[in-house]
Scaffold this active site. Sequence first.
Site, PDB file in Angstrom:
ATOM      1  N   ARG A  60     -51.068   6.671 -15.224  1.00 57.10           N
ATOM      2  CA  ARG A  60     -49.544   6.695 -15.262  1.00 57.10           C
ATOM      3  C   ARG A  60     -49.234   8.349 -15.855  1.00 57.10           C
ATOM      4  NH1 ARG A  60     -48.024   1.993 -19.542  1.00 57.10           N
ATOM      5  NH2 ARG A  60     -49.623   2.589 -21.183  1.00 57.10           N
ATOM      6  N   LYS A 167     -66.283  -5.170 -22.851  1.00 58.03           N
ATOM      7  CA  LYS A 167     -65.983  -6.377 -23.787  1.00 58.03           C
ATOM      8  C   LYS A 167     -64.562  -5.851 -24.429  1.00 58.03           C
ATOM      9  CE  LYS A 167     -67.201  -4.037 -27.698  1.00 58.03           C
ATOM     10  NZ  LYS A 167     -67.723  -3.904 -29.206  1.00 58.03           N
ATOM     11  N   HIS A 197     -72.495  -2.259 -24.136  1.00 62.77           N
ATOM     12  CA  HIS A 197     -73.359  -0.988 -23.943  1.00 62.77           C
ATOM     13  C   HIS A 197     -74.787  -0.937 -24.757  1.00 62.77           C
ATOM     14  CE1 HIS A 197     -71.181  -0.154 -27.536  1.00 62.77           C
ATOM     15  NE2 HIS A 197     -71.662   0.645 -27.787  1.00 62.77           N
ATOM     16  N   GLU A 235     -71.187  -0.135 -40.168  1.00 56.89           N
ATOM     17  CA  GLU A 235     -70.433   1.233 -39.652  1.00 56.89           C
ATOM     18  C   GLU A 235     -70.018   1.856 -40.980  1.00 56.89           C
ATOM     19  OE1 GLU A 235     -67.279   1.404 -36.517  1.00 56.89           O
ATOM     20  OE2 GLU A 235     -68.467  -0.532 -35.778  1.00 56.89           O
ATOM     21  N   HIS A 259     -72.951  -7.642 -29.106  1.00 62.40           N
ATOM     22  CA  HIS A 259     -74.095  -6.874 -29.470  1.00 62.40           C
ATOM     23  C   HIS A 259     -75.221  -7.823 -30.166  1.00 62.40           C
ATOM     24  CE1 HIS A 259     -71.484  -3.816 -28.207  1.00 62.40           C
ATOM     25  NE2 HIS A 259     -70.954  -3.519 -29.399  1.00 62.40           N
ATOM     26  N   LYS A 357     -67.382  -2.765 -41.125  1.00 60.96           N
ATOM     27  CA  LYS A 357     -66.920  -1.401 -41.235  1.00 60.96           C
ATOM     28  C   LYS A 357     -66.678  -0.884 -42.741  1.00 60.96           C
ATOM     29  CE  LYS A 357     -64.264  -1.400 -37.014  1.00 60.96           C
ATOM     30  NZ  LYS A 357     -65.023  -0.661 -36.142  1.00 60.96           N
TER      31      LYS A 357
HETATM   32  N1  LIG Z   1     -63.389   3.057 -27.315  1.00 62.47           N
HETATM   33  C1  LIG Z   1     -64.503   2.283 -27.400  1.00 62.47           C
HETATM   34  O1  LIG Z   1     -65.376   2.682 -28.127  1.00 62.47           O
HETATM   35  C2  LIG Z   1     -64.818   0.931 -26.649  1.00 62.47           C
HETATM   36  C3  LIG Z   1     -65.995   0.237 -26.806  1.00 62.47           C
HETATM   37  C4  LIG Z   1     -66.117  -0.844 -26.241  1.00 62.47           C
HETATM   38  C5  LIG Z   1     -65.226  -1.268 -25.391  1.00 62.47           C
HETATM   39  N2  LIG Z   1     -64.107  -1.027 -25.287  1.00 62.47           N
HETATM   40  C6  LIG Z   1     -62.927  -1.400 -24.368  1.00 62.47           C
HETATM   41  O2  LIG Z   1     -62.982  -0.335 -23.251  1.00 62.47           O
HETATM   42  C7  LIG Z   1     -61.556  -0.552 -22.757  1.00 62.47           C
HETATM   43  C8  LIG Z   1     -60.971   0.884 -22.955  1.00 62.47           C
HETATM   44  O3  LIG Z   1     -61.060   1.245 -24.315  1.00 62.47           O
HETATM   45  P1  LIG Z   1     -60.299   2.589 -24.820  1.00 62.47           P
HETATM   46  O4  LIG Z   1     -60.835   2.684 -26.372  1.00 62.47           O
HETATM   47  O5  LIG Z   1     -60.661   3.739 -24.030  1.00 62.47           O
HETATM   48  O6  LIG Z   1     -58.811   2.230 -24.730  1.00 62.47           O
HETATM   49  P2  LIG Z   1     -57.531   3.022 -24.838  1.00 62.47           P
HETATM   50  O7  LIG Z   1     -57.984   4.342 -25.347  1.00 62.47           O
HETATM   51  O8  LIG Z   1     -56.428   2.227 -25.372  1.00 62.47           O
HETATM   52  O9  LIG Z   1     -57.104   3.220 -23.355  1.00 62.47           O
HETATM   53  C9  LIG Z   1     -56.618   2.324 -22.481  1.00 62.47           C
HETATM   54  C10 LIG Z   1     -56.364   3.041 -21.377  1.00 62.47           C
HETATM   55  O10 LIG Z   1     -55.478   2.139 -20.402  1.00 62.47           O
HETATM   56  C11 LIG Z   1     -54.593   2.937 -19.700  1.00 62.47           C
HETATM   57  N3  LIG Z   1     -53.240   1.815 -19.443  1.00 62.47           N
HETATM   58  C12 LIG Z   1     -52.875   1.103 -20.416  1.00 62.47           C
HETATM   59  N4  LIG Z   1     -51.861   0.430 -19.752  1.00 62.47           N
HETATM   60  C13 LIG Z   1     -51.523   1.002 -18.660  1.00 62.47           C
HETATM   61  C14 LIG Z   1     -50.856   0.825 -17.699  1.00 62.47           C
HETATM   62  N5  LIG Z   1     -49.733  -0.126 -17.449  1.00 62.47           N
HETATM   63  N6  LIG Z   1     -50.930   1.555 -16.420  1.00 62.47           N
HETATM   64  C15 LIG Z   1     -51.853   2.456 -16.213  1.00 62.47           C
HETATM   65  N7  LIG Z   1     -52.693   2.707 -17.206  1.00 62.47           N
HETATM   66  C16 LIG Z   1     -52.640   1.873 -18.576  1.00 62.47           C
HETATM   67  C17 LIG Z   1     -54.109   3.790 -20.730  1.00 62.47           C
HETATM   68  O11 LIG Z   1     -53.411   4.632 -20.157  1.00 62.47           O
HETATM   69  P3  LIG Z   1     -52.126   5.368 -21.021  1.00 62.47           P
HETATM   70  O12 LIG Z   1     -52.669   6.807 -21.559  1.00 62.47           O
HETATM   71  O13 LIG Z   1     -51.088   5.711 -20.055  1.00 62.47           O
HETATM   72  O14 LIG Z   1     -51.586   4.525 -22.121  1.00 62.47           O
HETATM   73  C18 LIG Z   1     -55.435   4.362 -21.365  1.00 62.47           C
HETATM   74  O15 LIG Z   1     -55.921   5.358 -20.340  1.00 62.47           O
HETATM   75  C19 LIG Z   1     -61.058  -1.662 -23.345  1.00 62.47           C
HETATM   76  O16 LIG Z   1     -61.171  -2.948 -22.825  1.00 62.47           O
HETATM   77  C20 LIG Z   1     -61.781  -1.751 -24.841  1.00 62.47           C
HETATM   78  O17 LIG Z   1     -61.725  -2.998 -25.435  1.00 62.47           O
HETATM   79  C21 LIG Z   1     -63.973   0.445 -25.776  1.00 62.47           C
END
Ligand SMILES: NC(=O)c1ccc[n+]([C@@H]2O[C@H](COP(=O)([O-])OP(=O)(O)OC[C@H]3O[C@@H](n4cnc5c(N)ncnc54)[C@H](OP(=O)(O)O)[C@@H]3O)[C@@H](O)[C@H]2O)c1
Length: 506
Positions: A60, A167, A197, A235, A259, A357
């Site tokens: 968005r 996850k 991962h 961590e 994990h 953590k």
């Molecule tokens: N980060 C990690 O290391 C990690 C590790 C393992 C798993 N995960 C999993 O991977 C996924 C992503 O993680 P993340 O850390 O990248 O999350 P994040 O930083 O919160 O990003 C979420 C994404 O979803 C988008 N989004 C949310 N609501 C939306 C909507 N209504 N329309 C369009 N886009 C929308 C957000 O866009 P906006 O910028 O517009 O809000 C953002 O790009 C999650 O399922 C998380 O549990 C993450």
Amino acid sequence: MANPLRDPRDRRLPKVAGPCGIVLFGVTGDLARKKIMPAIYDLANRGFLPPGFALVGFARRQWDNEDFAAEVHDAVREHARTPFHEDVWRQLSEGIRFVEGDLNDPVSYAQLRDVVEELDRLRGTMGNHVFYLSIPPGLFPVVVTHLKESGLSEPAAGEWRRVVVEKPFGHDLTSARDLDHVLESAFRPDEIFRIDHYLGKETVQNILAVRFANTMFEPIWNGNFVDNVQITQAEDIGIGGRAGYYDGIGAARDVIQNHLLQLMALTAMEEPLSFDAQQVRVEKEKVLSAVRLPGDIDLHTARGQYAAGWQGGVPVVGFLEEDGIPATSTTETFAAIRLTLDNRRWAGVPFYLRTGKRLGRRVTEVAVVFKRAPHLPFSDYAVQELSDNALVFRIQPDEGITVRFGSKVPGTPTLEVRDVSMDFQYGDSFVDTSPEAYEKLILDVLLGEPPLFPRSTEVELSWRILDPILDRWAESGRPEQYASGGWGPASAYDMIARDGREWRRP
Ligand SMILES: NC(=O)c1ccc[n+]([C@@H]2O[C@H](COP(=O)([O-])OP(=O)(O)OC[C@H]3O[C@@H](n4cnc5c(N)ncnc54)[C@H](OP(=O)(O)O)[C@@H]3O)[C@@H](O)[C@H]2O)c1
């Protein structure tokens, strides 16, 4: 695609993906920027993507294709593992598109379908597309439903469509099943790729290589010789800016469910008939099915929250003072559980799993601790510094294997024995750096090779193990506080001390 880095002797990632593209949801998120987009570039750089590969970003934001390409470029420059090559980037960027939209808006999916169909015509992606959901898990159902209703999840004859989810896969058994139903309403089971991962890490795959490619480990890989197994993911940082994600999830759901139970399954499983997906999963599922839950959950599990204190010479706040965490939160930032397996190989051998953590250092390892020799023909004094033999898979950092055993102390008048370590370091034996887990896993999705992706049965079995523990914890009030920079709450030490053992200090 240009292939400046590909060494013809490199057989680690031997196959090049056929014509295809990835639609990435959540491109503004942390994971997309730090891991997924850089891994796509690294794959392109190594020559593993098809010439017409396409990357479609969905978010968005009022961006056009060039704006999004600039975002990808920045992410690649900052986080890619391999060097930047202008010609590789140019070819990749020609296939980059952007769709502005909200995940809840059906109109956006109609636009997305138009873009995907145009790519099929212009880039030759031939109807083969991955939908990568790097978005909050609460939005999986709405996206999958829209993919179905817009026809995007439906391949024509000779094409394929796949979906990738990150996850957590639900937050208990019921929600995991609900998620499966949603995913399976639009995709066949073999089109669904659940990313854990850790399974893409070379060091994790090496557990199977070491066990099953050698003769010297398997004969002692059982309860006759092994005293206990300790699996640790620690961590040294707190939750950072991830309060919204972490509160209500906690250490057990975030790390043990996926994990650590996967690491346990790989360490404990029988030799598979082959390394194809079906055979490996069958063996992992047998391990997860054989888990016996602790008889008394209060005695055989521990949980805690990090308290304010010092870490690395810097003052740090406690979990309950972190931005976005309510002062009444009962979410655990440390979890430890003791499990046993009801099978002949592992009868009586406890598997201790712990994660947390703000612990002493960042480390993930699997330590197989062996029984003490049945008889030691030395004086008590000579062996007072001898502990148990251990084989430790160092998953990260310092990837490698350590073997700890007793050896004579040189120059002492009597025969004294002390622990020594033999180390295998990846960097010493292999010149190439390991690909990032995401490189391996994304390529496997494009190739349709699923051995490293847990299927729904494994996920359900994991929740069957965790649900009773989480239910008990939910009844038992606030988790215990533990000092930042230490190794968890007192109850974790008590838990293992009751068995007459102690935690390894990694
Ligand atoms: N980060 C990690 O290391 C990690 C590790 C393992 C798993 N995960 C999993 O991977 C996924 C992503 O993680 P993340 O850390 O990248 O999350 P994040 O930083 O919160 O990003 C979420 C994404 O979803 C988008 N989004 C949310 N609501 C939306 C909507 N209504 N329309 C369009 N886009 C929308 C957000 O866009 P906006 O910028 O517009 O809000 C953002 O790009 C999650 O399922 C998380 O549990 C993450």
